[in-house]
Design a protein around this motif. Structure first.
Motif, PDB file in Angstrom:
ATOM      1  N   UNK A   1      37.622 -69.564  -7.951  1.00 28.54           N
ATOM      2  CA  UNK A   1      37.530 -68.641  -6.817  1.00 28.54           C
ATOM      3  C   UNK A   1      38.355 -69.171  -5.652  1.00 28.54           C
ATOM      4  N   UNK A   2      38.863 -68.243  -4.839  1.00 27.40           N
ATOM      5  CA  UNK A   2      39.658 -68.616  -3.675  1.00 27.40           C
ATOM      6  C   UNK A   2      38.930 -68.208  -2.406  1.00 27.40           C
ATOM      7  N   UNK A   3      39.475 -68.631  -1.276  1.00 27.47           N
ATOM      8  CA  UNK A   3      38.899 -68.255   0.004  1.00 27.47           C
ATOM      9  C   UNK A   3      38.968 -66.734   0.198  1.00 27.47           C
ATOM     10  N   UNK A   4      40.027 -66.110  -0.362  1.00 27.04           N
ATOM     11  CA  UNK A   4      40.153 -64.653  -0.264  1.00 27.04           C
ATOM     12  C   UNK A   4      39.007 -63.968  -1.002  1.00 27.04           C
ATOM     13  N   UNK A   5      38.615 -64.527  -2.163  1.00 27.13           N
ATOM     14  CA  UNK A   5      37.481 -63.960  -2.899  1.00 27.13           C
ATOM     15  C   UNK A   5      36.202 -64.043  -2.073  1.00 27.13           C
ATOM     16  N   UNK A   6      36.007 -65.147  -1.396  1.00 25.67           N
ATOM     17  CA  UNK A   6      34.825 -65.322  -0.543  1.00 25.67           C
ATOM     18  C   UNK A   6      34.846 -64.307   0.587  1.00 25.67           C
ATOM     19  N   UNK A   7      36.029 -64.119   1.199  1.00 22.54           N
ATOM     20  CA  UNK A   7      36.157 -63.180   2.303  1.00 22.54           C
ATOM     21  C   UNK A   7      35.811 -61.757   1.865  1.00 22.54           C
ATOM     22  N   UNK A   8      36.271 -61.356   0.690  1.00 18.16           N
ATOM     23  CA  UNK A   8      35.980 -60.012   0.195  1.00 18.16           C
ATOM     24  C   UNK A   8      34.488 -59.824  -0.060  1.00 18.16           C
ATOM     25  N   UNK A   9      33.840 -60.832  -0.659  1.00 13.96           N
ATOM     26  CA  UNK A   9      32.406 -60.735  -0.930  1.00 13.96           C
ATOM     27  C   UNK A   9      31.586 -60.684   0.364  1.00 13.96           C
ATOM     28  N   UNK A  10      32.029 -61.438   1.363  1.00 13.91           N
ATOM     29  CA  UNK A  10      31.278 -61.509   2.625  1.00 13.91           C
ATOM     30  C   UNK A  10      31.636 -60.369   3.572  1.00 13.91           C
ATOM     31  N   UNK A  11      32.750 -59.659   3.270  1.00 15.77           N
ATOM     32  CA  UNK A  11      33.172 -58.574   4.150  1.00 15.77           C
ATOM     33  C   UNK A  11      33.733 -59.066   5.459  1.00 15.77           C
ATOM     34  N   UNK A  12      34.410 -60.237   5.421  1.00 12.60           N
ATOM     35  CA  UNK A  12      35.015 -60.794   6.636  1.00 12.60           C
ATOM     36  C   UNK A  12      36.445 -61.213   6.306  1.00 12.60           C
ATOM     37  N   UNK A  13      37.166 -61.669   7.319  1.00  9.03           N
ATOM     38  CA  UNK A  13      38.535 -62.132   7.097  1.00  9.03           C
ATOM     39  C   UNK A  13      38.530 -63.560   6.565  1.00  9.03           C
ATOM     40  N   UNK A  14      39.655 -63.947   5.981  1.00  7.76           N
ATOM     41  CA  UNK A  14      39.761 -65.337   5.504  1.00  7.76           C
ATOM     42  C   UNK A  14      39.689 -66.318   6.671  1.00  7.76           C
ATOM     43  N   UNK A  15      40.155 -65.895   7.825  1.00  9.97           N
ATOM     44  CA  UNK A  15      40.071 -66.757   9.014  1.00  9.97           C
ATOM     45  C   UNK A  15      38.615 -67.021   9.381  1.00  9.97           C
ATOM     46  N   UNK A  16      37.785 -65.977   9.244  1.00 10.67           N
ATOM     47  CA  UNK A  16      36.365 -66.145   9.543  1.00 10.67           C
ATOM     48  C   UNK A  16      35.699 -67.062   8.529  1.00 10.67           C
ATOM     49  N   UNK A  17      36.087 -66.932   7.263  1.00 11.31           N
ATOM     50  CA  UNK A  17      35.558 -67.833   6.228  1.00 11.31           C
ATOM     51  C   UNK A  17      35.918 -69.272   6.569  1.00 11.31           C
ATOM     52  N   UNK A  18      37.174 -69.494   6.920  1.00 10.42           N
ATOM     53  CA  UNK A  18      37.626 -70.838   7.266  1.00 10.42           C
ATOM     54  C   UNK A  18      36.840 -71.389   8.450  1.00 10.42           C
TER      55      UNK A  18
ATOM     56  N   UNK B   1      24.291 -64.920  11.383  1.00  8.12           N
ATOM     57  CA  UNK B   1      24.324 -63.901  10.333  1.00  8.12           C
ATOM     58  C   UNK B   1      25.638 -63.965   9.552  1.00  8.12           C
ATOM     59  N   UNK B   2      26.755 -64.148  10.268  1.00  6.72           N
ATOM     60  CA  UNK B   2      28.047 -64.273   9.600  1.00  6.72           C
ATOM     61  C   UNK B   2      28.095 -65.531   8.750  1.00  6.72           C
ATOM     62  N   UNK B   3      27.573 -66.624   9.295  1.00  5.11           N
ATOM     63  CA  UNK B   3      27.570 -67.876   8.548  1.00  5.11           C
ATOM     64  C   UNK B   3      26.785 -67.731   7.244  1.00  5.11           C
ATOM     65  N   UNK B   4      25.658 -67.029   7.315  1.00  6.01           N
ATOM     66  CA  UNK B   4      24.843 -66.852   6.108  1.00  6.01           C
ATOM     67  C   UNK B   4      25.573 -65.989   5.081  1.00  6.01           C
ATOM     68  N   UNK B   5      26.263 -64.924   5.537  1.00  9.20           N
ATOM     69  CA  UNK B   5      27.014 -64.081   4.602  1.00  9.20           C
ATOM     70  C   UNK B   5      28.084 -64.888   3.889  1.00  9.20           C
ATOM     71  N   UNK B   6      28.773 -65.748   4.637  1.00 13.52           N
ATOM     72  CA  UNK B   6      29.813 -66.580   4.046  1.00 13.52           C
ATOM     73  C   UNK B   6      29.202 -67.580   3.066  1.00 13.52           C
ATOM     74  N   UNK B   7      28.098 -68.205   3.456  1.00 18.63           N
ATOM     75  CA  UNK B   7      27.450 -69.180   2.568  1.00 18.63           C
ATOM     76  C   UNK B   7      26.984 -68.521   1.276  1.00 18.63           C
ATOM     77  N   UNK B   8      26.415 -67.316   1.398  1.00 14.11           N
ATOM     78  CA  UNK B   8      25.966 -66.593   0.204  1.00 14.11           C
ATOM     79  C   UNK B   8      27.149 -66.241  -0.692  1.00 14.11           C
ATOM     80  N   UNK B   9      28.271 -65.850  -0.062  1.00 11.94           N
ATOM     81  CA  UNK B   9      29.462 -65.493  -0.835  1.00 11.94           C
ATOM     82  C   UNK B   9      30.052 -66.718  -1.533  1.00 11.94           C
ATOM     83  N   UNK B  10      30.000 -67.861  -0.879  1.00 13.15           N
ATOM     84  CA  UNK B  10      30.477 -69.105  -1.491  1.00 13.15           C
ATOM     85  C   UNK B  10      29.667 -69.418  -2.745  1.00 13.15           C
ATOM     86  N   UNK B  11      28.344 -69.280  -2.638  1.00 14.01           N
ATOM     87  CA  UNK B  11      27.483 -69.544  -3.789  1.00 14.01           C
ATOM     88  C   UNK B  11      27.737 -68.543  -4.918  1.00 14.01           C
TER      89      UNK B  11
END
Length: 335
Positions: free
Chosen positions: A2-19, A31-41
């Motif tokens: 998986x890539x950071x772009x995949x995480x961004x799509x799952x979380x519904x945020x930009x790759x910059x926000x994931x980073x 709330x954003x942090x939790x969405x990203x963490x869930x998408x990472x998992x």
């Protein structure tokens, strides 16, 4: 992979926000942090955090040096440190020094070799020899639990003198005038402060200090029992005993009962710290409650301030204690 772009799509945020969420979690909303963490998992994404942190010259790891990891006093402090660290994207490495300087030095080397960013000291002993002039060259370091005026370090602690005064003053108000003290080792700064509080409470009550009523231990159950045995075998034993920590107090209670004394009818016992065992011993222990979880949490937050380059005042962040009255104290027996 998986890539950071995949995480961004799952979380519904930009790759910059994931980073940002992964590198500086405090800069995004919970709330954003939790969405990203869930998408990472969910995606199985594994960022190369080691390489990233090396580029930023940080490890996102803190070393907490504990004098004795088996001492239950430290458990809540460590939990407070861990919770605050996780909230800000840090890991905590626990180092049990076992009061041995060569082990402490190996933990310090982790900071000098950039494998850790800073040190939390849960005791007063410095992990290396340094003069006062050299303290300005210390690696990022914060003291929790104990305040040593000789060390110009950011510190989170309690007022040991006032807290000791309050609990010994409580004993005098209950009518005791034969009050012994089981202190900790004289090398610990807090022991001196607690002894001063004991002495001030006696003076306020007009009680002359009895030198033979002062016995020292090493904060363990066994040393409390040994000290109590000595006190209760005196020709004129005390009617109350102030112990510098709960472990010694619990050991003292057990020894008193073994010798045939009733607690509190024959001898009252008080402790210090309010460890979890204090409310479940027989009788439940009257003690001073330290905000141990908050001590740990505030120490970690103070460390983050230091690492961000903020001017953290050397000295102390003082937290409040509470006198907890249970069943180990009563008025002295009339003879």
């Amino acid at each position: 992979m998986a890539t950071m772009k995949d995480v961004a799509q799952l979380a519904g945020v930009s790759t910059a926000t994931v980073s940002r969420a992964l590198m500086n979690p405090e800069k995004v909303s919970p709330s954003t942090r939790k969405r990203v963490e869930d998408a990472v998992l969910e995606s199985g994404y594994s960022p190369n955090s080691l390489a990233r942190n090396l580029r930023r010259n940080e490890s996102k790891t803190i070393v907490a040096i504990v004098p004795d990891i088996s001492d239950p006093y430290f458990s809540e402090i460590i939990r407070g440190i861990e919770d605050a660290a996780v909230e800000h994207g840090y890991l905590v490495l626990l180092g049990d020094s076992s009061h041995q300087s060569h082990r402490e030095s190996s933990f310090v080397n982790l900071v000098f070799t950039k494998q850790a960013d800073g040190i939390l000291l849960l005791g007063t002993d410095l992990p290396f020899n340094a003069s006062k002039a050299e303290q300005k060259n210390f690696p990022p370091m914060v003291m929790a639990c104990e305040y040593d005026p000789e060390l110009e370090l950011p510190t989170v602690h309690i007022d040991n003198l006032t807290s000791a005064f309050e609990i010994v003053n409580y004993l005098t108000q209950m009518g005791h005038n034969k009050i012994a003290e089981i202190s900790g080792p004289g090398t610990a700064a807090l022991v001196n402060f607690r002894h001063q509080g004991y002495m001030q409470a006696l003076r306020r009550a007009g009680i002359n200090m009895t030198p033979i009523y002062q016995v020292s231990g090493d904060f363990t159950f066994k040393s409390g029992a040994t000290a109590m045995n000595k006190l209760l075998n005196m020709s004129e034993p005390p009617t109350a005993v102030f112990c510098h920590n709960d472990m010694m107090a619990i050991g003292a209670i057990q020894e008193a009962k073994r010798l045939g004394f009733r607690v509190p009818q024959d001898v009252s016992v008080v402790g210090f710290d309010d460890i979890v065992f204090s409310q479940y011993c027989d009788p439940p222990l009257t003690t001073v409650s330290q905000p141990r979880y908050e001590i740990g949490r505030q120490a970690m937050l103070m460390m983050l301030e230091v690492l961000r380059g903020h001017d953290v005042r050397a000295g102390s962040r003082l937290l409040e204690t509470r006198l907890i009255v249970r069943d180990s104290v009563s008025a002295p027996r009339l003879v």
